[in-house]
Design a protein around this motif. Structure first.
Motif, PDB file in Angstrom:
ATOM      1  N   GLN B  73       0.849  -1.200   0.000  1.00 25.09           N
ATOM      2  CA  GLN B  73       0.000   0.000   0.000  1.00 25.09           C
ATOM      3  C   GLN B  73       0.878   1.241   0.000  1.00 25.09           C
ATOM      4  O   GLN B  73       1.935   1.271   0.641  1.00 25.09           O
ATOM      5  N   ARG B  75       0.481   5.235   0.806  1.00 23.03           N
ATOM      6  CA  ARG B  75      -0.384   6.259   1.406  1.00 23.03           C
ATOM      7  C   ARG B  75      -1.814   5.755   1.586  1.00 23.03           C
ATOM      8  O   ARG B  75      -2.789   6.408   1.203  1.00 23.03           O
ATOM      9  N   GLU B  77      -3.413   3.368   0.102  1.00 25.89           N
ATOM     10  CA  GLU B  77      -4.118   2.766  -1.040  1.00 25.89           C
ATOM     11  C   GLU B  77      -3.321   1.570  -1.560  1.00 25.89           C
ATOM     12  O   GLU B  77      -2.103   1.655  -1.700  1.00 25.89           O
ATOM     13  N   SER B  78      -4.034   0.495  -1.861  1.00 24.39           N
ATOM     14  CA  SER B  78      -3.377  -0.663  -2.457  1.00 24.39           C
ATOM     15  C   SER B  78      -2.857  -0.284  -3.858  1.00 24.39           C
ATOM     16  O   SER B  78      -3.547   0.401  -4.609  1.00 24.39           O
ATOM     17  N   ASP B  83      -1.401   2.106 -11.618  1.00 24.55           N
ATOM     18  CA  ASP B  83      -0.871   3.039 -10.606  1.00 24.55           C
ATOM     19  C   ASP B  83       0.621   2.828 -10.364  1.00 24.55           C
ATOM     20  O   ASP B  83       1.278   3.661  -9.742  1.00 24.55           O
TER      21      ASP B  83
END
Lengths: 263, 238
Positions: B73, B75, B77-78, B83
């Motif tokens: 992760q 921050r 988020e996964s 991404d």
């Protein structure tokens, strides 16, 4: 320029005597190549005679499904040969070469039969379909083989660079672009080179064959020009396709270089 | 998080968090359910014997290798799929063997700005000059060809290429293992200078074999053995 000199079996055998020179060289220089020479000569004769018999049978039958079946078999063998020549392997390489050679050779040959030589009747006329496909396959196989070999080799030798790019935020496409360009360029160089020198340094076999068979040289040249364009486009299509399919196998959706897959 | 719960965190939430990273090679466990988090201000050293999984852990944190289970992760988020390039532009992994492209040092430094993930930034020659001058190097270094660089200079170039991109975290995979003491000192100097620009926002995770080095460059130490992070081995040493 009508007709051609029909060769007797004795005349073919006479030409075969020339191989004796090779045998003499082998014996003189102690190359120990006599068994290979003998085997190669016998294989050339037997394989081509068999092809001749098969083609005569196919021409006589003139059935679309027989033409397609023969074409499919030729394509499958070409695809497997292209993968077999590669020094490196990865899971799925056979499928990738077969798909690439199939798609590129068949698209281009179909275009030739249906658009360029549209007067052939029927469209699958084996006299045109099989030799055209054979010429296209033979050359596409080389392009695919060279492109694939260059791509996998470049990825192995440039692994650190590819990973350094990925580690800095490159997408998989950005990281693999240089090896992709290198592979496609290398795969296409032989056909571009042969287009440059054709007619000056070399007379292509197909054109020579047609002239020997009695066709007017200018007509034979037209066929050869068409063939060169077919071969060039099929080679490009096949090379790009096999390199891109390999790229998709060797780089994951998570932008990882799956280097462990290359053996 | 079972392996790192004793570690104090300097920030409100983890910047980089690995949860249950697991990697197998056939029957062999290469990474055994590893969880750890990295916050701004952390200078983590990962130590362990050869083949224990140090590099693999670091590469997995950068998501450079596939894992069999777990997630990373960023921050909160996964991170996956499209991404990842953006994530890696913030969490840069530096390999032991520097991999430079054909050309001069400056061409190498300019190269990442062609990547989509860094297109909103631009090469800052003045800043690079300042960084070089703090290491006792002049601008002439920029025009040297990569072929003419020593191992230490190549690694320095690779490190400069990474730090100029302003990542939040640097993952350093034994960057000085093949270098002499002078080059090692220069690489350490550059990392420390880079950290000191934004000490509470930036972090390093540094894999090393060298105990002395781990004391110099870290404020927390993790030990890995047979793919497992040992409990209670991390310590605040500063």
């Amino acid at each position: 320029m009508n007709g051609y000199v029909e060769l007797t079996n004795g005349q073919v055998a006479l030409a075969g005597l020339l191989i004796l020179f090779n045998g003499a060289i082998s014996i003189g220089l102690r190359l120990q190549m006599e068994p290979s020479l003998l085997l190669a000569s016998v294989r050339t004769t037997v394989q081509l005679l068999l092809v001749g018999l098969v083609l005569e049978w196919v021409f006589r039958l003139e059935r679309w499904y027989v033409v397609l079946a023969i074409g499919a078999m030729m394509t499958l063998i070409a695809g497997l040969t292209a993968a077999g020549r590669n020094q490196r392997r990865y899971p799925g390489i056979w499928l990738n070469t077969v798909i690439s050679i199939w798609a590129s050779a068949w698209i281009v040959t179909s275009f030739a039969l249906l658009a360029v030589m549209r007067d052939t009747e029927p469209w699958y006329d084996p006299q045109y379909a099989i030799p055209l496909l054979g010429m296209v396959l033979g050359n596409t196989l080389n392009g695919i083989s060279v492109g694939l070999n260059t791509f996998t080799e470049a990825l192995v030798t440039r692994r650190d660079q590819v990973e350094a790019q990925l580690a800095m935020g490159a997408s998989r496409w950005e990281a693999a672009l240089a090896p992709i360009q290198h592979a496609v360029r290398t795969g296409m160089i032989p056909i571009i080179n042969s287009m440059m020198i054709v007619g000056i340094v070399s007379l292509p076999g197909m054109m020579t064959g047609q002239i020997l068979a009695g066709m007017a040289p200018v007509e034979a040249v037209k066929y050869q020009v068409v063939i060169m364009f077919l071969v060039a486009s099929a080679t490009s299509l096949g090379t790009v396709s096999v390199v891109l399919l390999s790229f998709l196998r060797l780089f994951s959706n998570d932008h990882q270089f799956l280097h462990g897959k290359i053996k | 998080m079972k392996n790192t719960k004793a570690m104090r965190h300097s920030g409100p939430s983890a910047e980089l968090e690995a949860k249950g990273l697991h990697r197998l090679a056939g029957e062999r466990v290469l990474l055994d359910n590893i969880s750890l988090s990295v916050h701004g201000g952390d200078r983590i050293a990962i130590v362990g014997p050869t083949g224990s999984g140090k590099s693999l852990l670091l590469r997995s944190l950068a998501m450079l290798d596939p894992i069999d289970a777990g997630e990373v992760q960023w921050r909160g988020e996964s991170v996956h799929g499209r991404d990842i390039p953006r994530f890696r532009s913030q969490v840069i992994y530096l390999q032991q063997r520097p991999a430079l492209v054909e050309g001069t040092v400056e061409e190498n430094l300019r190269q990442p700005y062609f990547l989509r993930a860094h297109r909103d930034k631009h090469f800052d020659r003045e800043r690079v000059s300042r960084l070089l001058s703090s290491l006792g190097r002049g601008d002439s270094f920029l025009s040297q060809h990569q072929r003419d660089l020593s191992g230490g200079e190549s690694q320095l170039t690779a490190l400069l290429r990474a730090v100029q991109l302003d990542p939040a975290i640097l993952l350093l995979d034994e960057p000085t293992a093949a270098l002499d003491s002078d080059s090692t000192a220069m690489v350490e100097r550059l990392v420390i200078d880079w950290l000191s620009e934004m000490p509470s926002d930036r972090a390093t995770v540094w894999v090393t074999h060298d105990d002395e080095q781990s004391r110099r460059i870290s404020n927390a130490m993790l030990q890995i053995h047979d793919g497992k992070l040992s409990k209670d081995v991390h310590e605040r040493i500063r």
